[in-house]
Design an enzyme around this catalytic site. Structure first.
Site, PDB file in Angstrom:
ATOM      1  N   SER A   1     -22.721  45.009  -3.081  1.00 13.67           N
ATOM      2  CA  SER A   1     -22.647  43.867  -4.165  1.00 13.67           C
ATOM      3  C   SER A   1     -22.295  42.450  -3.847  1.00 13.67           C
ATOM      4  O   SER A   1     -22.833  41.531  -4.379  1.00 13.67           O
ATOM      5  CB  SER A   1     -21.584  44.155  -5.140  1.00 13.67           C
ATOM      6  OG  SER A   1     -20.535  44.223  -4.922  1.00 13.67           O
TER       7      SER A   1
ATOM      8  N   LYS B   1     -15.605  40.102  -7.265  1.00 16.25           N
ATOM      9  CA  LYS B   1     -16.876  39.248  -7.595  1.00 16.25           C
ATOM     10  C   LYS B   1     -16.688  37.975  -7.329  1.00 16.25           C
ATOM     11  O   LYS B   1     -15.497  37.310  -7.031  1.00 16.25           O
ATOM     12  CB  LYS B   1     -17.463  39.562  -8.985  1.00 16.25           C
ATOM     13  CG  LYS B   1     -17.976  41.273  -9.222  1.00 16.25           C
ATOM     14  CD  LYS B   1     -19.227  41.450  -8.376  1.00 16.25           C
ATOM     15  CE  LYS B   1     -19.687  42.773  -8.587  1.00 16.25           C
ATOM     16  NZ  LYS B   1     -18.982  43.737  -8.229  1.00 16.25           N
TER      17      LYS B   1
END
Length: 280
Positions: free
Chosen positions: A113, A170
């Site tokens: 990711s 993130k």
């Protein structure tokens, strides 16, 4: 019968009475008189020296510790060395737990990711993971950093809204008041980040390779747990959130508008006037 004249008077005394009479008649140097004789008599009389039993303070756990020392001395040598080691390591356990929960923490980044910023070689070796250093301290800790505010481009750790037991990592793309043009699988074309929330996305170009705010929406600031500020391995480097805004890579080189320019173009900054949030 008449008593003959000039005959001395004699009186028979007991031994104790004779002794007392002799003590009364004993002269005292430096003075005479009945009062001094009585004082000498009182001083010469020895006072009884009565000593009672000595009382020692009672220790409530003395017998317990004495028994414990005897049992410890009876243990084999290897067991005694192990007990000494445990006695030294015992206070270090709570200190290490407090440090990892409230000061700094080392984490491993797994998955694609955050590629290519993290896990640069993931496409070659899927088992390779970057080791990052996460700051978990509250704001206003360092004197040169008055407040640790949330900024676009920061890499943060948080509890995933999809699974509260999972800690995800993130990048902060949108702050409260920003309008973000979403991407798949989000059903809305745009999303305004509400108050006390942030918009988080992964660095992967393919939206199917990251599970972020496009799937579960804006993330509450209360779910944020820390901020990544360094990568320890396999290639050590410091992270700077300003590099993401300026289009610079972490090694200091500039690629103009190529580095994540597409993501920055999807964000309309401060579309709605809201208070900027801090990571507390």
């Amino acid at each position: 019968m008449a008593k003959p004249p000039n005959q001395p008077n004699f009186r028979i005394l007991s031994p104790n009475a004779a002794k007392n009479l002799a003590q009364k008649k004993k002269p005292v140097p430096g003075g005479t008189g009945q009062g001094q004789n009585q004082t000498l008599s009182a001083q010469s009389t020895p006072e009884p020296n009565i000593q009672g039993p000595k009382l020692t303070p009672k220790r409530p756990f003395s017998a317990f510790f004495s028994n414990l020392r005897q049992r410890y001395a009876a243990l084999p040598r290897p067991v005694q060395r192990t007990c000494r080691g445990l006695r030294i390591l015992a206070p270090l356990v709570p200190i290490s737990l407090f440090f990892s929960e409230h000061v700094m923490q080392v984490m491993w980044v797994r998955g694609p990711s955050m590629t290519p910023y993290l896990n640069e070689d993931y496409h070659e070796n899927h088992t390779k993971s970057d080791m990052v250093l996460v700051s978990m301290m509250p704001s206003r800790v360092w004197p040169w950093e008055r407040t640790r505010r949330l900024e676009r481009g920061m890499v943060v750790t948080f509890r995933s809204p999809a699974n509260s037991s999972h800690i995800a990592i993130k990048r902060v793309v949108g702050l409260p008041g920003d309008r973000v043009m979403t991407r798949k699988p989000c059903l809305k074309e745009s999303q305004i980040v509400p108050f006390n929330h942030v918009w988080l996305e992964g660095d992967a170009s393919d939206p199917e390779r990251t599970l972020d705010s496009n799937t579960y929406g804006p993330v509450s600031i209360s779910l944020l747990t820390g901020r990544v500020f360094a990568i320890l391995g396999p290639r050590m480097r410091w992270l700077n959130w300003a590099d993401w805004e300026d289009g610079k890579l972490d090694n200091g080189t500039s690629e103009g508008k190529n580095y994540r320019q597409a993501t920055r173009d999807r964000v309309m900054k401060e579309a709605v006037n809201m208070e900027n949030q801090s990571l507390d």
